[in-house]
Write a protein that holds these residues in place. Sequence first.
Motif, mmCIF file in Angstrom:
data_model
loop_
_atom_site.group_PDB
_atom_site.id
_atom_site.type_symbol
_atom_site.label_atom_id
_atom_site.label_comp_id
_atom_site.label_asym_id
_atom_site.label_seq_id
_atom_site.Cartn_x
_atom_site.Cartn_y
_atom_site.Cartn_z
ATOM 1 N N VAL A 147 0.835 -1.204 0.000
ATOM 2 C CA VAL A 147 0.000 0.000 0.000
ATOM 3 C C VAL A 147 0.867 1.250 0.000
ATOM 4 O O VAL A 147 0.620 2.202 -0.755
ATOM 5 N N GLN A 148 1.887 1.269 0.823
ATOM 6 C CA GLN A 148 2.760 2.447 0.896
ATOM 7 C C GLN A 148 3.466 2.697 -0.428
ATOM 8 O O GLN A 148 3.589 3.855 -0.866
ATOM 9 N N GLU A 149 3.922 1.650 -1.070
ATOM 10 C CA GLU A 149 4.603 1.805 -2.358
ATOM 11 C C GLU A 149 3.654 2.332 -3.424
ATOM 12 O O GLU A 149 4.056 3.145 -4.259
ATOM 13 N N ARG A 150 2.419 1.876 -3.411
ATOM 14 C CA ARG A 150 1.456 2.282 -4.438
ATOM 15 C C ARG A 150 0.851 3.656 -4.184
ATOM 16 O O ARG A 150 0.684 4.451 -5.112
ATOM 17 N N ILE A 151 0.513 3.954 -2.918
ATOM 18 C CA ILE A 151 -0.204 5.190 -2.603
ATOM 19 C C ILE A 151 0.719 6.257 -2.039
ATOM 20 O O ILE A 151 0.473 7.453 -2.183
ATOM 21 N N GLY A 152 1.799 5.843 -1.377
ATOM 22 C CA GLY A 152 2.764 6.804 -0.843
ATOM 23 C C GLY A 152 2.625 7.051 0.637
ATOM 24 O O GLY A 152 3.531 7.592 1.262
ATOM 25 N N THR A 153 1.500 6.690 1.203
ATOM 26 C CA THR A 153 1.278 6.873 2.630
ATOM 27 C C THR A 153 0.225 5.877 3.098
ATOM 28 O O THR A 153 -0.499 5.293 2.283
#
Length: 315
Positions: A147-153
Amino acid sequence: MPLDRKDLLDLDDFSSDEIMLLLETTSAMAEILSRPIRRVPTLRGKTIVNMFYEASTRTRSSFELAAKNLSADLVNVSASQSSVDKGESLIDTMRTLQALGADMIVMRHWEAGAPYLAASWLDAAIINAGDGWHAHPSQALLDLFTVQERIGTIAGLKIVIAGDILHSRVARSNLWGFGKLGAQVVLCGPPTLLPRGLAEIAETESRITISYDLDEAIVDADVVMMLRLQRERMASGLLPSTREYCARFGLSRERMRRARPHALIMHPGPMNQGVEITPELAYSEQAVIEEQVTNGVAVRMAIFYLLASTPERLA
């Protein structure tokens, strides 16, 4: 910076800083995996044992690849091919593995709490690869990383975890992980597949919401994580029928339109396609299910690296 702990049992006692350290280290491991030669000598001379009392494909294989990529010596042990079949106790088995030189033991067991018991008896690091219905911390970490890699946060996101919550160790660990990093977590499923006492917990935890209606829960979701209907763990009478479950709690293209336009679709696998998720969505552009599997190797490399980096294990 190492983790200031001997074992990885679940994320309930991890701080947000410790989780972020694991995710940052995972980024570094993912960079290693992007190279033409993926192997580094970081854990050369260390011995890791995969001790699985339950069948596994994704988790076991990714832990194996992670150990090999870090140049550790790896031993795979299945309970069905060990002295467990002769009546050897859990502790005796674990102590035998430690006596043979295991520095870290990756353990999957059908009984909730089994890795905790092993950790209390051993000096070797115990990594929980899934215990009963209780916890699956490395799966939660790879979900957080994806999720962090895809959305950034992760902070501020609406994460919907839907389906067979009752039997899902993945849901429990993800609830801790996403909650500690500031997401709003909605747990959705039929009342018979939600753990007792969950509503009381939700009343005291502002970041947890309970829903019995997937159409309602999914509105404006940033991430929709569907869980496998675990029919092998199912007691009779929990569901009227699989068909009704699919109609009310299966993820379809029409339902997914209620989420945000670019919401991610996740699933810890293995999938029951046509039950909790349609094949169309499982392989859609919004789905990151294969990325979850890929990221599992980097996450488990990070776990090995950080647990092995304590001063006593570097000696």
